[in-house]
Design an enzyme around this catalytic site. Sequence first.
Site, PDB file in Angstrom:
ATOM      1  N   LYS A  13      41.391  76.378 101.540  1.00 48.71           N
ATOM      2  CA  LYS A  13      42.176  75.248 100.763  1.00 48.71           C
ATOM      3  C   LYS A  13      41.262  73.968 100.710  1.00 48.71           C
ATOM      4  O   LYS A  13      41.005  73.173  99.814  1.00 48.71           O
ATOM      5  CB  LYS A  13      43.423  75.125 101.195  1.00 48.71           C
ATOM      6  CG  LYS A  13      44.464  76.217 100.781  1.00 48.71           C
ATOM      7  CD  LYS A  13      45.616  76.176 101.583  1.00 48.71           C
ATOM      8  CE  LYS A  13      46.593  77.613 100.990  1.00 48.71           C
ATOM      9  NZ  LYS A  13      47.785  77.792 101.870  1.00 48.71           N
ATOM     10  N   GLN A  16      51.738  75.954 106.365  1.00 53.42           N
ATOM     11  CA  GLN A  16      51.332  77.333 106.073  1.00 53.42           C
ATOM     12  C   GLN A  16      52.269  78.191 106.756  1.00 53.42           C
ATOM     13  O   GLN A  16      52.824  78.070 107.889  1.00 53.42           O
ATOM     14  CB  GLN A  16      50.099  77.140 106.641  1.00 53.42           C
ATOM     15  CG  GLN A  16      49.212  78.526 106.475  1.00 53.42           C
ATOM     16  CD  GLN A  16      48.939  78.742 105.073  1.00 53.42           C
ATOM     17  OE1 GLN A  16      48.445  78.119 104.349  1.00 53.42           O
ATOM     18  NE2 GLN A  16      48.874  80.179 104.756  1.00 53.42           N
ATOM     19  N   ASP A  40      54.065  73.657  97.361  1.00 53.87           N
ATOM     20  CA  ASP A  40      54.355  74.914  97.343  1.00 53.87           C
ATOM     21  C   ASP A  40      55.569  75.248  96.441  1.00 53.87           C
ATOM     22  O   ASP A  40      55.680  76.524  96.034  1.00 53.87           O
ATOM     23  CB  ASP A  40      54.876  75.539  98.751  1.00 53.87           C
ATOM     24  CG  ASP A  40      53.597  76.007  99.386  1.00 53.87           C
ATOM     25  OD1 ASP A  40      53.048  76.701  99.023  1.00 53.87           O
ATOM     26  OD2 ASP A  40      53.613  75.751 100.798  1.00 53.87           O
TER      27      ASP A  40
HETATM   28  N1  GUN Z   1      51.396  81.827 103.603  1.00 50.85           N
HETATM   29  C1  GUN Z   1      51.090  83.007 102.502  1.00 50.85           C
HETATM   30  N2  GUN Z   1      51.281  82.485 101.379  1.00 50.85           N
HETATM   31  C2  GUN Z   1      51.769  81.202 101.456  1.00 50.85           C
HETATM   32  C3  GUN Z   1      51.925  80.225 100.535  1.00 50.85           C
HETATM   33  O1  GUN Z   1      51.682  80.415  99.208  1.00 50.85           O
HETATM   34  N3  GUN Z   1      52.274  78.868 100.906  1.00 50.85           N
HETATM   35  C4  GUN Z   1      52.491  78.853 102.256  1.00 50.85           C
HETATM   36  N4  GUN Z   1      52.759  77.670 102.575  1.00 50.85           N
HETATM   37  N5  GUN Z   1      52.076  79.616 103.303  1.00 50.85           N
HETATM   38  C5  GUN Z   1      51.815  80.925 102.600  1.00 50.85           C
END
Ligand code: GUN
Length: 284
Positions: free
Chosen positions: A49, A93, A116
């Site tokens: 990211k 996350q 998200d």
């Molecule tokens: N962990 C796995 N996929 C995701 C996601 O799309 N967003 C977040 N915040 N954590 C994750």
Amino acid sequence: MIIDGKQIAQQLRKKIKKNIQDLPIDDKPGLTVILIGQHPASQIYVKNKEKFAKEVGINSNVIKFNDEISELDLKNQIEILNRDSSVHGILVQLPLPAHINQKNIIETIDPVKDVDGFHPINVGNLSSGNDAMIPCTPLGCYYLIKNVVENLSGMSAVVIGRSNINGKPMTQLLLRENCTVTIVHSKTKNIKAICKEADLIVAAAGKAKMVKKDWVKETAIIIDVGINKIISEDNYKIVGDVDFDNLKDNVNGITPVPGGVGPMTIACLLENTLKSFKKIKKLT
Ligand code: GUN
């Protein structure tokens, strides 16, 4: 046809980068990711990211905490970010340590900064057909599908999995496109027969190679959200929820794992960050 998520994600990032370069103000979008603990997959996601945020011109920042952080301290940190005018996107996350209530954390994030799309306000807006922040993975799947078929109206779609992160928002997006959507899950009887009727399958069950060649019709499009680690003696391999090798020559379109949905998820996170930036700056 193999749907090249890596390439489609690169095009999307190029578009986002250009959009950021062409902004009428000097400010840049800012994304802050909160990472708790040592979850190995999370470490990799967060690194990617950061890398791609930098590539498109988004200021990205990662705040790391160890597993012992209290729910209150985490909420306080989020509230600081909610007030910080240099932060336009906040991502916590997942998964979180067991002592932290995920719902309370998600509900602390300012819905405008919720890149998200997990906050109930965004979930509600998506299901009501209003403008919403859309969860990155289903949004990425949607772009991949649209890359193959322009008009989804009337298509019969099956979504495998009913999670808040993937299955439910995916269903909403396909409904919005006038698909007839069936959600199947661990308690569904005869999933195979239901899949066999589908024009489009989005597999987000978290079960390695679950979708087999005799589950799908030849004209189907298959989107594989799965990321499953298969461990052998001294090595490991990542496979999807779809038996790709046996299926790839027998369908209309299929995404590989890796190189399918994964890169799109990150590109959509960047797009969502730009979207929240524009909303906050009243540029739309
Ligand atoms: N962990 C796995 N996929 C995701 C996601 O799309 N967003 C977040 N915040 N954590 C994750």
